[in-house]
Design an enzyme around this catalytic site. Sequence first.
Site, PDB file in Angstrom:
ATOM      1  N   ARG A 120      79.708   4.912 -48.047  1.00 12.57           N
ATOM      2  CA  ARG A 120      79.261   5.720 -49.171  1.00 12.57           C
ATOM      3  C   ARG A 120      77.780   5.533 -49.465  1.00 12.57           C
ATOM      4  O   ARG A 120      77.293   5.962 -50.481  1.00 12.57           O
ATOM      5  CB  ARG A 120      80.093   5.380 -50.416  1.00 12.57           C
ATOM      6  CG  ARG A 120      81.541   5.783 -50.297  1.00 12.57           C
ATOM      7  CD  ARG A 120      82.306   5.478 -51.566  1.00 12.57           C
ATOM      8  NE  ARG A 120      83.694   5.878 -51.451  1.00 12.57           N
ATOM      9  CZ  ARG A 120      84.619   5.628 -52.379  1.00 12.57           C
ATOM     10  NH1 ARG A 120      84.280   4.975 -53.477  1.00 12.57           N
ATOM     11  NH2 ARG A 120      85.854   6.019 -52.209  1.00 12.57           N
ATOM     12  N   ARG A 167      77.443  -8.929 -40.009  1.00 10.08           N
ATOM     13  CA  ARG A 167      77.806  -8.116 -41.175  1.00 10.08           C
ATOM     14  C   ARG A 167      78.844  -8.890 -41.969  1.00 10.08           C
ATOM     15  O   ARG A 167      79.901  -9.241 -41.434  1.00 10.08           O
ATOM     16  CB  ARG A 167      78.363  -6.757 -40.741  1.00 10.08           C
ATOM     17  CG  ARG A 167      78.278  -5.697 -41.853  1.00 10.08           C
ATOM     18  CD  ARG A 167      78.911  -4.391 -41.423  1.00 10.08           C
ATOM     19  NE  ARG A 167      80.363  -4.471 -41.516  1.00 10.08           N
ATOM     20  CZ  ARG A 167      81.191  -3.649 -40.879  1.00 10.08           C
ATOM     21  NH1 ARG A 167      80.723  -2.729 -40.066  1.00 10.08           N
ATOM     22  NH2 ARG A 167      82.502  -3.766 -41.034  1.00 10.08           N
ATOM     23  N   GLU A 223      81.659 -10.065 -39.361  1.00 11.54           N
ATOM     24  CA  GLU A 223      81.594  -9.301 -38.122  1.00 11.54           C
ATOM     25  C   GLU A 223      80.383  -9.746 -37.305  1.00 11.54           C
ATOM     26  O   GLU A 223      79.236  -9.466 -37.667  1.00 11.54           O
ATOM     27  CB  GLU A 223      81.481  -7.810 -38.443  1.00 11.54           C
ATOM     28  CG  GLU A 223      82.670  -7.245 -39.206  1.00 11.54           C
ATOM     29  CD  GLU A 223      83.816  -6.871 -38.297  1.00 11.54           C
ATOM     30  OE1 GLU A 223      83.743  -7.169 -37.091  1.00 11.54           O
ATOM     31  OE2 GLU A 223      84.783  -6.280 -38.786  1.00 11.54           O
TER      32      GLU A 223
END
Length: 282
Positions: free
Chosen positions: A206, A238, A255
């Site tokens: 988003r 991440r 990640e």
Amino acid sequence: MRIALATCAVLPRPDTDLPILVEAFRAQGADASVERWDDAALAWDGFDAVVVRSTWDYVDRLDEFLSWVDRVDRATRLFNPAQLMRWNLHKRYLVEFAAAGVPVVSTRLLPAGREADWSALFEEFGDLVVKPAVSAGSFATIRVQRGDSAAARAHRAAHIGRDLLVQPLLESVVRHGESNLVHFGGAFSHAIHKGARWDGDGEQSRGLIEPDADEHALARAVLARVASDGRGSPAYARVDMARDLDGRPVLMELELVEPALFLDRAPERAARFVSAVLDGVR
């Protein structure tokens, strides 16, 4: 300098980071090319570095992928380091983080071949999230409503050969989604607000956000723990987080292998990624 950006033959969705990274490497004088990780004809020692990006088909080819990781690690510089990726590929690291005192979403590991006491898990967690411990792109991740043991057992049966994770469905994820904090060379780069969806699209972004101070603090704690374990330093990471019932940020996933970096939302940050890789080669 030659850099290979490793991907797979058939992408389940476009990797929008790849063209941005190719141009960013070239802007810093490196010749970057996109290569299939399973291309048997490719000589990986002909590259100064291989950067794992969208190798998203490894879920069903894990042994083959791990053999490739080790082979490339022997041939040239691999990012992220092989030992670090091996550790990060199985999400038991969440249990390890929790044991070390890092705030983590409550996680139970269900080994392959074993059934769970679903009634006890519903009693403890309420609605559940069940997913493979080795996965990419929300592969086989489902939401199970409290008391729906039939759905939970069916999912277990369909993936009986896989280790599974069982976690509570956090209300904050349903209402607000997650914060994904991207770091290059250990330094914060940018963050994305990802909405919660259950249609298989695990990378719904988003847009850019500015993380709160406690989210930055959690990301720093997670990466500091990684650095202290001696498996190598990630050029890219991440850190995905959400808020628990008390409003505290908790780690959802770290990640380090093939995360989407959402550089289409922040293309100017690609230069930081490139610098982190090239600094590790030089």
